[in-house]
Design a protein around this motif. Structure first.
Motif, mmCIF file in Angstrom:
data_model
loop_
_atom_site.group_PDB
_atom_site.id
_atom_site.type_symbol
_atom_site.label_atom_id
_atom_site.label_comp_id
_atom_site.label_asym_id
_atom_site.label_seq_id
_atom_site.Cartn_x
_atom_site.Cartn_y
_atom_site.Cartn_z
ATOM 1 N N CYS A 50 -26.788 10.388 -45.057
ATOM 2 C CA CYS A 50 -26.001 11.088 -44.182
ATOM 3 C C CYS A 50 -24.445 10.705 -44.348
ATOM 4 O O CYS A 50 -23.789 11.511 -43.913
ATOM 5 N N ALA A 58 -26.164 15.430 -48.070
ATOM 6 C CA ALA A 58 -26.497 14.691 -46.737
ATOM 7 C C ALA A 58 -27.526 15.458 -46.119
ATOM 8 O O ALA A 58 -28.514 15.017 -45.531
ATOM 9 N N ALA A 61 -31.442 14.403 -46.558
ATOM 10 C CA ALA A 61 -31.982 13.097 -45.786
ATOM 11 C C ALA A 61 -33.249 13.130 -45.255
ATOM 12 O O ALA A 61 -34.374 12.311 -45.450
ATOM 13 N N CYS A 82 -27.679 8.819 -37.523
ATOM 14 C CA CYS A 82 -26.705 9.016 -38.881
ATOM 15 C C CYS A 82 -26.458 10.396 -38.944
ATOM 16 O O CYS A 82 -25.204 10.598 -39.732
ATOM 17 N N ALA A 83 -27.097 11.270 -38.720
ATOM 18 C CA ALA A 83 -26.693 12.514 -39.027
ATOM 19 C C ALA A 83 -25.681 13.370 -38.088
ATOM 20 O O ALA A 83 -25.278 12.636 -37.194
ATOM 21 N N SER A 88 -28.112 16.414 -35.791
ATOM 22 C CA SER A 88 -29.402 15.619 -34.908
ATOM 23 C C SER A 88 -29.887 16.429 -33.773
ATOM 24 O O SER A 88 -30.987 16.361 -33.497
#
Length: 472
Positions: A50, A58, A61, A82-83, A88
């Motif tokens: 991420c 990214a 993930a 974390c995204a 998210s």
């Protein structure tokens, strides 16, 4: 390079590589090859995925999950945390629609945090649905989740819902109080009333029976509220409280807030005293001090302070110049504003943008230098927008220059028709041109402009006034 590493060497890379994203897929492959499926290792792997500046990396993930027979809530929460905020929300929505995972407190907390960091009408709707799920699943009593709900509603400008969540909480932490006070002080619309609510809430915090102590974040939010209201006496009391309970000289955020507050309240001596006693200063600190001096007519002193930034290893940025030039407009500092504008590129290597040109037009227009302002616009290396021409038209009205006003007003109408022929024209340009004609008592032209408005079905916006009455 990494395909021949010893079995556990790839684990050390996860924790020691500052720029592991270049080899993240190789490390991922090594973990799979060596059967290392520890959630702690894979969570670190997700963090590196991420954090990669490459969007393609990214987005990979989610590959961490495909080697698990059952969904792992710890890894899922790590991915949500974390995204990127919008990612998210989408990841949570997709997993929720599958119905294969039971979400915990951390899941709701991280998704609400994502909605708070990505404010919009759609995320406000999503956050409200999350609020319903939180109530349904019985995790509303979690103080961290409730605090994040306050942060979410405040970020999306639904301050009424934020306060409702706050009032319903039986237990509150300092972070909870900070989220609510900051939510009030950060709102721009109706800011005086909300600033008053922030100060009232701060007073409630001080006398709360649970004994929650204000933190540096609390003080920064309260100082912001005081600045918006211009209450010097209250600001001095907050300053004294901060000096007594916190180390303000080492806190750049409190120091910057105090400089801004004292400047807006017109107490420049106190602002300078706080400024020079600060052990650390950032670009916002210098901007607040120079702007405060300029807006109160201390142009030469403001320039002296601005030029000293280099001695502290800082250079003014675009926002600094915008703030300073705007202050020069309000302070009538024509020479200082022009001097700084011409030195932006030469001395500070900052290329002027459209907003900086607009400040100079406003500066010259307020000073009655309409011809110079018009010539300045003509010589601009970038195309002036309608805001700049509208600024000059407003100055023509103030200084009763009918000839220049007529020229600029007609040009504005032509510019608007050419750039947006399919949209309804704004009434303000027609009204401004009509007012310029009225100043010269050219009533035939006034009636002509009004006829154009009626023919194009352009209605004038109705003006209104508001008065707020409250006591502190």
């Amino acid at each position: 390079m990494l395909n021949c590493l010893p079995r556990l060497r790839c684990v050390s890379f996860l924790h020691s590589f500052p720029k592991v994203s270049k080899n993240i897929k190789q490390i991922h492959a090594q973990l799979i090859t060596n059967g290392l499926k520890s959630p702690a290792f894979l969570a670190k792997l997700i963090e590196h995925y991420c954090a990669s500046p490459d969007s393609h990396i990214a987005n990979d993930a989610h590959l961490v999950f495909q080697y698990f027979d059952k969904p792992d809530i710890f890894l899922f929460n790590t991915l949500i945390r974390c995204a990127k905020p919008n990612d998210s929300i989408i990841i949570f929505r997709d997993e929720f629609s599958r119905g294969l995972m039971f979400f915990d407190d951390y899941t709701y907390n991280f998704v609400l945090g994502a909605c708070a960091r990505f404010p919009s009408a759609s995320t406000l709707w999503v956050g409200r649905q999350l609020h319903s799920l939180i109530v349904k699943h019985g995790v509303g009593s979690n103080i961290l989740v409730s605090t994040t709900k306050i942060y979410f509603y405040s970020s999306n400008k639904d301050i009424i819902s934020a306060r409702q969540v706050f009032d319903e909480m039986s237990m509150r932490s300092s972070i909870t109080w900070n989220a609510m006070i900051t939510g009030y002080s950060s709102l721009k619309e109706g800011k005086r009333q909300y600033a008053f609510n922030a100060l009232s809430l701060f007073k409630d915090m001080l006398v709360d029976v649970r004994g929650i102590k204000p933190t540096d974040t609390t003080v920064v939010a309260v100082i912001s509220a005081v600045s918006q209201m211009g209450l010097l006496e209250t600001g001095a009391c907050v300053h004294a409280f901060a000096e007594k309970t916190l180390c303000t000289e080492d806190d750049v955020f409190i120091g910057t807030g105090l400089v801004d507050m004292y400047s807006k309240c017109g107490c420049l001596d106190s602002a300078l005293s706080v400024f020079w006693h600060m052990n650390q200063k950032n670009i916002l600190t210098w901007t607040a001090m120079t702007t405060g001096l300029a807006i109160h007519g201390k142009g030469k002193q403001a320039l002296e302070v601005l030029y000293k930034m280099g001695d502290y290893g800082l250079k003014p940025n675009e926002a600094t110049f915008t703030s300073f030039l705007s202050a020069c407009c309000h302070g009538g500092l024509v020479e200082e504003g022009l001097q700084l504008f011409h030195e932006m590129k030469r001395t500070f290597n900052v290329t002027p943008q459209i907003k900086h040109y607009g400040c100079i037009v406003d500066l010259l227009g307020r000073a009655g230098k309409l011809k110079e302002a018009y010539e300045f616009i003509i010589r601009m290396p970038i195309n002036p927008d309608d805001v700049i021409w509208r600024t000059l038209l407003g100055a023509c009205k103030i200084h009763e220059d009918v000839v220049m006003g007529e020229k600029v007003g007609k040009f504005l109408l032509q510019l608007e028709e050419c750039s947006r022929p399919e949209l309804t024209s704004k009434s303000e340009d027609y009204v401004s041109l009509s007012n310029v004609y009225a100043l010269a008592e050219r009533w035939v032209e006034v009636e002509s402009v009004r006829k154009q408005m009626r023919a194009k079905r352009i209605s004038n916006n109705v003006g209104c006034s508001a008065v707020q009455i409250f006591s502190l």
